[in-house]
Design a protein around this motif. Structure first.
Motif, mmCIF file in Angstrom:
data_model
loop_
_atom_site.group_PDB
_atom_site.id
_atom_site.type_symbol
_atom_site.label_atom_id
_atom_site.label_comp_id
_atom_site.label_asym_id
_atom_site.label_seq_id
_atom_site.Cartn_x
_atom_site.Cartn_y
_atom_site.Cartn_z
ATOM 1 N N PRO A 166 -29.394 -11.630 -5.852
ATOM 2 C CA PRO A 166 -29.030 -10.675 -7.625
ATOM 3 C C PRO A 166 -27.776 -10.260 -7.081
ATOM 4 O O PRO A 166 -26.508 -10.481 -8.522
ATOM 5 C CB PRO A 166 -30.279 -9.263 -6.899
ATOM 6 N N LEU B 291 -26.548 -7.156 -15.948
ATOM 7 C CA LEU B 291 -27.569 -6.439 -15.305
ATOM 8 C C LEU B 291 -29.000 -6.829 -15.355
ATOM 9 O O LEU B 291 -29.417 -6.861 -14.644
ATOM 10 C CB LEU B 291 -27.101 -5.094 -15.530
ATOM 11 N N ALA B 292 -28.795 -6.417 -16.728
ATOM 12 C CA ALA B 292 -29.814 -6.612 -17.160
ATOM 13 C C ALA B 292 -30.315 -8.475 -17.024
ATOM 14 O O ALA B 292 -31.831 -8.681 -17.027
ATOM 15 C CB ALA B 292 -30.611 -7.105 -18.852
ATOM 16 N N THR C 130 -30.017 -9.672 -14.360
ATOM 17 C CA THR C 130 -30.323 -9.858 -12.565
ATOM 18 C C THR C 130 -31.716 -9.310 -12.876
ATOM 19 O O THR C 130 -32.010 -10.040 -12.058
ATOM 20 C CB THR C 130 -29.045 -8.870 -12.175
ATOM 21 N N ILE C 131 -31.433 -8.086 -13.238
ATOM 22 C CA ILE C 131 -33.149 -7.487 -13.167
ATOM 23 C C ILE C 131 -34.467 -8.697 -13.474
ATOM 24 O O ILE C 131 -35.708 -8.279 -12.854
ATOM 25 C CB ILE C 131 -33.247 -6.369 -14.199
ATOM 26 N N GLY D 62 -34.698 -11.442 -11.239
ATOM 27 C CA GLY D 62 -35.417 -11.441 -9.941
ATOM 28 C C GLY D 62 -37.156 -11.165 -10.625
ATOM 29 O O GLY D 62 -37.693 -11.387 -9.572
ATOM 30 N N ARG D 63 -37.584 -10.941 -11.144
ATOM 31 C CA ARG D 63 -39.197 -10.379 -11.538
ATOM 32 C C ARG D 63 -39.364 -11.561 -12.103
ATOM 33 O O ARG D 63 -40.294 -11.564 -12.672
ATOM 34 C CB ARG D 63 -38.675 -9.454 -12.812
#
Lengths: 526, 282
Positions: free
Chosen positions: A183, A214-215, A217-218, A221-222
């Motif tokens: 990430p 960042l958004a 990346t999040i 990740g999900r």
């Protein structure tokens, strides 16, 4: 995670692409804005300097495309309605314009006109050509200088490609290392363009790029992105088929729509925008401190619009249904001919209809007054009182609008089985009872949507109001759309007010569409 | 069929004759003005001209504009180019989307349908101010490209919605047969469905042509240079605030409207079907 490395890296790069595409758009936009701003400032500065030199009687600077002292307008000897001007430059005095004059003469002439009206100015030509123009007082006339448009510097492709390449490497490296580096690599790699963008567009650009990265990346990740891509793949055919129209709608409809919404929060006066928050909406909804019967009060205009819509739709439906019922009688010969004749108003372009009726309602030569005279009545000055001007509009719009309702009603009546009527006659039902219990229920399903559609058209019937009464007297017969138009184009370019009006009109229409189709549906069920 | 009583028949005829007279009167006045000398209306209510002349038509086709061009033909050309380009843009961008909305099911299908319907129903005048500001920024005011882009905002949703209605009416069997024979989605669309939809496409194209040909307020706002005017703007300016020549107007109105009126009569049954079908389903 049991997956092998290659698809892993592929997914990472895919997610990186999503973040980078956004960053790329932001970076390019802020760069272009920054570049144009600098260019504009330079052009304006040059124009101002050139005009200053001219005003002092010195030769213009080298960058000036045209410059000189423009004299006052004098009525032409041969054509008194023309007012030519002369220009005095380093090469002597000559008249502006004429068959072999350079195109820049028009800019010089217009600049002098504007100087006479508004005083000194420095600005870019409003024709979008990129010319910068300055005008200031000079000896014996107006000192005007025009700077030719300059081509802007090229795009910084090297910097952008470098940032993108480095970002991709960082993201891929993060994926190869795995764990927390994954990430981290995505976030940093996706946000790398924020660094040059900071130089072009300041903190705003930087923050939006970093936040987007960042958004992503999040989301990555999900697993949200992976699911979205899977969805894309399943529906890729539909998406490809929808793409051309959707993209066009996004650019041509959604963009101006959003721009309109945003502009509602700004005020525009004399070419300057300033943020004013909700004050446009406040001014509109509070009536702007005007009396209720003031033609500029929003509530007055809304009232006029509602009365206008209701009166027209009522007349369209009544006349349309009445004629449709006449035309459905089985014994009547030549139905097709009557129908052809009666839909004639629909076939004529509505701006022509509006202009014809405007001519007919003229006070002096109008046919309506001639008819009144023939009947032994006095002529009416149609556009000097609200009631007569409004009636003129309604008559015009009824004339052009009833055929639509008539045709819809004819179509709906064809679906009524004739046996119904015969049975009703046998049972002793009166004509009125037959209308209420047989005809009306059959008309409703088709007329309901037609009424919603017709009311939206009438609510926005710009051409009739604008061309027949033109708002006379004193703007009191304007409806919402024509008043919004006047804020934008006839009352000193108050774009902010026009935009706020547009937003309010949109809300009213949306409510009416939702509400109207609800009513229609409920009646269907009952 | 049993005839009603005589007085009812007479009443029906009387009502129809009155309605037809009201419909025809303004039209006859324009025809009269076009063939009657003088710039103003004669002070008479009669729709029949007393003296005949063709001077207004001669003026219409002979008048020259500020740049020496033949006024009417020059502006008719502007109108023609704008309307044809709008039609091409509208139809070509809409076919695939209309087909997808008619045949495929995907998340957001209903939302997409409603969006196209709402955009088609809502007036383009709502967008006129932001479009003006944007086109001004892009330097596209006074240009054909700008005008066509503006017209496309109404033409595309109209075309999508009407063509979708037409695709809905085509049988699915041919499509399924093509699929069985191994055609892909694109081939099915391009080789089978599009040729089948030709009548629908023709009708849709003609309607978007008519809409663009008849459009007044956008053209009048976005074109300020009088050599760029389309016909509606030219015709309106002939009876503008400062000088009016109703003879020129009448001749121009007749020449401009006759072709689209003829088209309208040929196509009107499709229009009613399309409009009401659209709103019922929405």
């Amino acid at each position: 995670m049991t997956r092998a490395t290659p698809p892993h890296t592929g997914a990472q790069l895919r997610d990186w692409t999503v973040a980078s595409l956004f960053a790329l758009v932001v970076a390019l936009a802020v760069f272009v804005g920054h570049r144009n701003h600098a260019l504009r400032a330079r052009q304006l500065e040059l124009a101002d300097r050139a005009a200053a030199e001219i005003a002092l009687g010195r030769p213009p600077i080298a960058e000036a495309e045209a410059a000189g002292i423009v004299g006052a307008p004098h009525p032409s000897a041969t054509h008194p309605f023309l007012h030519p001007r002369t220009v005095t430059g380093p090469t002597g005095t000559r008249p502006l314009g004429g068959p072999s004059a350079p195109a820049v003469d028009k800019l010089l002439y217009d600049a002098a006109e504007r100087y006479d009206a508004r005083g000194p100015f420095v600005e870019l030509a409003s024709d979008g050509s990129g010319h910068a123009i300055a005008a200031r007082p000079g000896t014996g006339g107006v000192a005007v200088a025009v700077i030719a448009p300059e081509s802007p510097e090229g795009m910084p492709w090297l910097i952008i490609l470098g940032a993108l390449g480095l970002g991709a490497v960082i993201a891929a490296a993060g994926a190869l290392i795995g764990g927390a580096a994954r990430p981290l690599g995505l976030a940093i790699g996706g946000a790398l363009l924020a660094i040059p963008a900071n130089g072009w567009g300041g903190m705003g650009a930087t923050i939006s790029i970093v936040c987007a990265s960042l958004a992503v990346t999040i989301a990555s990740g999900r697993g949200t992105l992976a699911r979205a891509f899977a969805g894309f793949r399943t529906h890729r055919v539909a998406i490809a088929f929808l793409a051309p129209a959707s993209l066009a709608m996004f650019v041509l409809v959604a963009t101006p729509f959003c721009v309109g919404l945003v502009l509602g929060f700004f005020d525009h006066q004399h070419g300057q925008w300033s943020f004013v928050g909700l004050s446009n909406f406040g001014e509109i909804l509070s009536g702007g401190g005007r009396a209720f019967d003031d033609p500029l009060n929003f509530w007055f205009i809304l009232g006029v619009t509602v009365v206008w819509t209701a009166a027209n739709v009522f007349l369209h439906v009544t006349i349309g249904v009445a004629l449709a019922m006449l035309l459905r009688q089985a014994w009547l010969p030549g139905k097709g001919v009557w129908r052809m004749l009666l839909i004639l108003p629909w076939a004529i372009p509505n701006y022509i209809t509006a202009l014809i009726w405007k001519g007919m309602f003229q006070g002096e030569y109008g046919a309506i007054n001639a008819l009144l005279h023939a009947a032994g009545l006095d002529g009416v000055s149609w556009f000097s009182s609200w009631a007569t001007a409004f009636s003129a509009n309604v008559v015009t719009n009824t004339w052009l609008g009833f055929p639509f309702m008539m045709v819809v009603a004819i179509g709906a009546l064809e679906s009524v089985p004739r046996d119904f009527y015969e049975a009703a006659v046998v049972d002793g039902a009166t004509p009125w009872q037959r209308f209420i219990h047989i005809t009306l229920p059959h008309l409703k399903p088709a007329l309901g949507p037609a009424v919603v559609l017709g009311s939206i058209w009438t609510f926005n019937m710009f051409n009739v109001i604008y061309l027949v009464s033109a708002g006379k007297p004193g703007g009191s017969t304007d409806i919402l759309v024509t008043d919004a138009y006047r804020w934008a184009f006839e009352r000193g370019e108050r774009y902010g007010m026009a935009a706020a009006y547009g937003a309010i009109i949109f809300l009213v229409l949306l409510l009416w569409t939702v509400f109207g189709s609800r009513i229609g549906r409920r009646e269907d069920k009952s | 069929m049993k005839r009603p009583r005589l007085y009812l028949q007479l009443l029906t005829y009387a009502a129809l004759v009155v309605a037809a007279a009201v419909v025809l009167y303004p039209v006859l006045l324009v025809v009269k003005k076009a063939f009657e000398p003088g710039r103003q209306f004669a002070l008479s209510a009669s729709p029949i001209p007393t003296t005949l002349t063709t001077e207004h038509f001669a003026d219409l086709f002979g008048a020259r504009g500020g740049h020496g061009e033949l006024l009417f033909l020059h502006h008719a050309w502007n109108s023609l180019v704008a309307a044809i380009l709008t039609t091409i843009v509208g139809v070509s961008l809409s076919c695939t989307a209309a087909y997808a909305l008619s045949r495929m099911r995907f998340p957001g299908h209903k939302a997409g349908l409603i969006t196209f319907l709402v955009v088609q129903m809502f007036p383009a005048t709502l967008l006129i101010m932001p479009l003006y500001v944007l086109l001004d920024r892009l330097g596209l005011l006074n240009s054909m490209v700008g005008l066509v882009l503006v017209y496309a905002t109404t033409a595309i949703p109209f075309c999508v919605w009407t063509l979708k209605g037409y695709f809905d009416s085509l049988p699915r069997e041919l499509e399924e047969a093509a699929r069985m024979d191994g055609a892909g989605a694109w081939q099915t669309f391009w080789r089978v469905m599009l040729p089948l939809a030709r009548p629908g496409i023709a009708v849709t194209a003609l309607f978007s042509f008519m809409t663009a040909w008849n459009e007044f307020i956008m053209a009048s706002t976005f074109l300020t240079d009088d050599s760029r005017y389309t016909l509606p703007v030219l015709i309106q300016s002939s009876v503008g605030q400062y000088s009016s020549d109703w003879g020129f107007f009448a001749a121009g109105a007749i020449v401009t409207s006759l072709p689209v009126m003829a088209l309208f009569y040929v196509l009107q049954k499709f229009l009613v079907g399309g409009l009401t079908a659209g709103s019922v389903k929405g």
